[in-house]
Design a protein around this motif. Structure first.
Motif, PDB file in Angstrom:
ATOM      1  N   HIS A 187     -24.391 -17.287  12.442  1.00  0.00           N
ATOM      2  CA  HIS A 187     -23.489 -17.973  12.245  1.00  0.00           C
ATOM      3  C   HIS A 187     -23.313 -19.480  12.947  1.00  0.00           C
ATOM      4  CE1 HIS A 187     -20.583 -15.505  13.563  1.00  0.00           C
ATOM      5  NE2 HIS A 187     -19.941 -16.644  13.770  1.00  0.00           N
ATOM      6  N   ASP A 188     -24.000 -18.921  14.187  1.00  0.00           N
ATOM      7  CA  ASP A 188     -23.598 -19.447  15.133  1.00  0.00           C
ATOM      8  C   ASP A 188     -24.825 -20.251  16.367  1.00  0.00           C
ATOM      9  OD1 ASP A 188     -23.092 -20.181  18.148  1.00  0.00           O
ATOM     10  OD2 ASP A 188     -22.160 -18.224  18.161  1.00  0.00           O
ATOM     11  N   LEU A 189     -24.480 -21.461  15.679  1.00  0.00           N
ATOM     12  CA  LEU A 189     -25.725 -21.788  15.770  1.00  0.00           C
ATOM     13  C   LEU A 189     -25.962 -22.303  17.752  1.00  0.00           C
ATOM     14  CD1 LEU A 189     -28.290 -24.179  14.620  1.00  0.00           C
ATOM     15  CD2 LEU A 189     -26.521 -26.138  14.797  1.00  0.00           C
ATOM     16  N   ASP A 190     -25.174 -22.729  18.163  1.00  0.00           N
ATOM     17  CA  ASP A 190     -25.229 -22.762  19.497  1.00  0.00           C
ATOM     18  C   ASP A 190     -26.160 -21.127  20.315  1.00  0.00           C
ATOM     19  OD1 ASP A 190     -24.038 -25.485  19.804  1.00  0.00           O
ATOM     20  OD2 ASP A 190     -22.393 -24.317  20.771  1.00  0.00           O
ATOM     21  N   PHE A 191     -25.154 -20.339  19.975  1.00  0.00           N
ATOM     22  CA  PHE A 191     -26.954 -18.727  20.161  1.00  0.00           C
ATOM     23  C   PHE A 191     -27.853 -18.556  19.859  1.00  0.00           C
ATOM     24  CE2 PHE A 191     -27.524 -14.568  18.658  1.00  0.00           C
ATOM     25  CZ  PHE A 191     -27.575 -14.225  19.701  1.00  0.00           C
ATOM     26  N   ALA A 192     -28.155 -19.418  18.507  1.00  0.00           N
ATOM     27  CA  ALA A 192     -29.427 -19.253  18.049  1.00  0.00           C
ATOM     28  C   ALA A 192     -30.157 -20.311  18.976  1.00  0.00           C
ATOM     29  CB  ALA A 192     -29.275 -19.557  16.744  1.00  0.00           C
ATOM     30  N   LYS A 193     -29.846 -21.446  19.163  1.00  0.00           N
ATOM     31  CA  LYS A 193     -30.228 -22.119  20.372  1.00  0.00           C
ATOM     32  C   LYS A 193     -30.936 -21.780  21.130  1.00  0.00           C
ATOM     33  CE  LYS A 193     -29.177 -26.963  17.204  1.00  0.00           C
ATOM     34  NZ  LYS A 193     -28.221 -28.100  18.055  1.00  0.00           N
ATOM     35  N   ASN A 194     -30.165 -20.998  22.082  1.00  0.00           N
ATOM     36  CA  ASN A 194     -29.854 -20.504  23.406  1.00  0.00           C
ATOM     37  C   ASN A 194     -31.186 -19.412  23.421  1.00  0.00           C
ATOM     38  OD1 ASN A 194     -28.172 -21.925  24.589  1.00  0.00           O
ATOM     39  ND2 ASN A 194     -26.205 -20.978  24.030  1.00  0.00           N
ATOM     40  N   ILE A 195     -31.671 -18.726  22.707  1.00  0.00           N
ATOM     41  CA  ILE A 195     -32.031 -17.272  22.087  1.00  0.00           C
ATOM     42  C   ILE A 195     -33.291 -17.398  21.292  1.00  0.00           C
ATOM     43  CG2 ILE A 195     -30.769 -16.028  22.544  1.00  0.00           C
ATOM     44  CD1 ILE A 195     -30.712 -15.205  18.860  1.00  0.00           C
ATOM     45  N   ALA A 196     -33.524 -18.324  20.570  1.00  0.00           N
ATOM     46  CA  ALA A 196     -34.621 -18.450  19.587  1.00  0.00           C
ATOM     47  C   ALA A 196     -35.902 -19.764  20.041  1.00  0.00           C
ATOM     48  CB  ALA A 196     -34.177 -18.602  17.710  1.00  0.00           C
ATOM     49  N   ASP A 197     -37.433 -18.819  19.874  1.00  0.00           N
ATOM     50  CA  ASP A 197     -38.606 -19.343  19.835  1.00  0.00           C
ATOM     51  C   ASP A 197     -38.175 -20.714  18.414  1.00  0.00           C
ATOM     52  OD1 ASP A 197     -40.076 -18.459  22.015  1.00  0.00           O
ATOM     53  OD2 ASP A 197     -39.802 -16.553  20.859  1.00  0.00           O
ATOM     54  N   ASN A 198     -38.027 -20.546  16.697  1.00  0.00           N
ATOM     55  CA  ASN A 198     -38.342 -20.812  16.302  1.00  0.00           C
ATOM     56  C   ASN A 198     -36.155 -20.789  15.337  1.00  0.00           C
ATOM     57  OD1 ASN A 198     -40.987 -21.744  15.999  1.00  0.00           O
ATOM     58  ND2 ASN A 198     -41.297 -19.665  16.337  1.00  0.00           N
ATOM     59  N   LEU A 199     -36.216 -21.079  14.732  1.00  0.00           N
ATOM     60  CA  LEU A 199     -34.602 -21.553  13.739  1.00  0.00           C
ATOM     61  C   LEU A 199     -34.911 -22.452  12.656  1.00  0.00           C
ATOM     62  CD1 LEU A 199     -31.616 -21.139  15.018  1.00  0.00           C
ATOM     63  CD2 LEU A 199     -32.158 -24.186  14.285  1.00  0.00           C
ATOM     64  N   LEU A 200     -34.527 -21.329  11.958  1.00  0.00           N
ATOM     65  CA  LEU A 200     -34.545 -21.334  10.400  1.00  0.00           C
ATOM     66  C   LEU A 200     -32.788 -21.728   9.814  1.00  0.00           C
ATOM     67  CD1 LEU A 200     -36.305 -21.839   7.735  1.00  0.00           C
ATOM     68  CD2 LEU A 200     -35.202 -18.689   7.555  1.00  0.00           C
ATOM     69  N   GLU A 201     -32.589 -22.944   8.992  1.00  0.00           N
ATOM     70  CA  GLU A 201     -31.089 -23.282   8.951  1.00  0.00           C
ATOM     71  C   GLU A 201     -31.509 -22.638   7.834  1.00  0.00           C
ATOM     72  OE1 GLU A 201     -28.435 -26.227  10.992  1.00  0.00           O
ATOM     73  OE2 GLU A 201     -30.341 -26.673  11.991  1.00  0.00           O
ATOM     74  N   VAL A 202     -30.621 -21.779   6.735  1.00  0.00           N
ATOM     75  CA  VAL A 202     -30.461 -21.687   5.447  1.00  0.00           C
ATOM     76  C   VAL A 202     -29.292 -22.100   4.618  1.00  0.00           C
ATOM     77  CG1 VAL A 202     -32.292 -19.602   5.479  1.00  0.00           C
ATOM     78  CG2 VAL A 202     -29.540 -19.477   5.821  1.00  0.00           C
ATOM     79  N   SER A 203     -29.304 -22.631   3.270  1.00  0.00           N
ATOM     80  CA  SER A 203     -27.751 -22.591   3.057  1.00  0.00           C
ATOM     81  C   SER A 203     -27.921 -22.059   1.972  1.00  0.00           C
ATOM     82  CB  SER A 203     -27.757 -24.212   2.686  1.00  0.00           C
ATOM     83  OG  SER A 203     -28.748 -24.912   1.585  1.00  0.00           O
ATOM     84  N   PRO A 204     -26.677 -21.437   1.040  1.00  0.00           N
ATOM     85  CA  PRO A 204     -26.990 -21.407  -0.384  1.00  0.00           C
ATOM     86  C   PRO A 204     -27.592 -22.339  -1.414  1.00  0.00           C
ATOM     87  CG  PRO A 204     -24.365 -21.403   0.066  1.00  0.00           C
ATOM     88  CD  PRO A 204     -25.564 -21.839   1.090  1.00  0.00           C
ATOM     89  N   VAL A 205     -28.771 -21.286  -2.020  1.00  0.00           N
ATOM     90  CA  VAL A 205     -29.089 -21.864  -3.727  1.00  0.00           C
ATOM     91  C   VAL A 205     -28.354 -22.686  -4.532  1.00  0.00           C
ATOM     92  CG1 VAL A 205     -30.656 -21.558  -4.984  1.00  0.00           C
ATOM     93  CG2 VAL A 205     -31.353 -20.300  -3.147  1.00  0.00           C
ATOM     94  N   LYS A 206     -27.973 -23.781  -4.806  1.00  0.00           N
ATOM     95  CA  LYS A 206     -27.604 -24.021  -6.405  1.00  0.00           C
ATOM     96  C   LYS A 206     -27.711 -23.784  -7.377  1.00  0.00           C
ATOM     97  CE  LYS A 206     -25.946 -26.867  -2.598  1.00  0.00           C
ATOM     98  NZ  LYS A 206     -24.407 -27.462  -2.338  1.00  0.00           N
TER      99      LYS A 206
END
Length: 211
Positions: free
Chosen positions: A192-211
């Protein structure tokens, strides 16, 4: 390369994953970010063969596979869960070597050498004879990572690896994941930590609950 094609998963009338497509190149890090209810942990469970999908395909190096039907010796994705799931009555060495001994049927010499190498790699060498109750949260996490890696998975996945960690431990986890990348380990990180994800990831997938 690990690929997911049009993966769908529902629980009753509630759609959790709706037509997900992903490609994770070998040696790369994919971070999956989003709030609770977005299907992040469910996706890890399907990859690990702990949950079935409703439809879609998983491919490894272009070949379809079903995580639910793999032989125990053919683990594609090893998951480090948020609560670590260590056996409290077993030492660190025994936690790491139990599955290679019972599932992979490795000789004692083989699984002992592997455990020692993983312990060196993950900074656990002086902890092999200790028990989970004697370890810090960060140390338990490293043991859980060593245990997953001992099964020789093609991909290592983490469920919220920085949850409830203080900033210093968070940085240690970040360094560890990046060190494993240098060694060619393909990784999926659910957070859930976007900053952490940006620091480590080559690729980022942001998901949200399906409506």
């Amino acid at each position: 390369m690990l690929e997911l094609k049009n993966i769908k998963k529902s629980f009753g009338s509630r759609t959790i994953i709706d037509g997900l497509d992903l490609a994770i190149p070998e040696g790369s890090i994919l971070a999956i970010v989003g709030p609770s209810g977005g299907g992040k942990t469910t996706l890890l469970r399907t990859l690990a063969g702990l949950e079935s999908i409703d439809s879609g395909d998983f491919l490894l190096d272009g070949q379809k596979f079903n995580p639910m039907n793999l032989k125990e010796q053919e683990q594609v994705v090893g998951v480090v869960f948020q609560d670590f799931q260590l056996f409290p009555h077993l030492s660190v060495f025994e936690n790491v070597t139990l599955a290679p001994k019972l599932v992979l049927k490795e000789d004692k010499e083989v699984y002992t050498k592997k455990a020692q190498q993983l312990a060196e790699q993950l900074g656990l060498a002086v902890l092999l004879n200790q028990y989970p109750y004697q370890l810090s949260g960060g140390q338990k996490q490293r043991v859980a990572i060593a245990r997953a890696m001992a099964m020789n998975p093609r991909v290592l996945a983490y469920d919220e690896p920085t949850s409830a960690l203080d900033p210093a431990l968070r940085q240690q986890v970040e360094n560890l994941i990046l060190d494993l990348k240098k060694q060619g380990v393909t990784q999926i990180v659910v957070t859930h930590d976007l900053d952490f994800a940006k620091n480590i990831a080559d690729n980022l997938l942001e998901v949200s609950p399906v409506k």
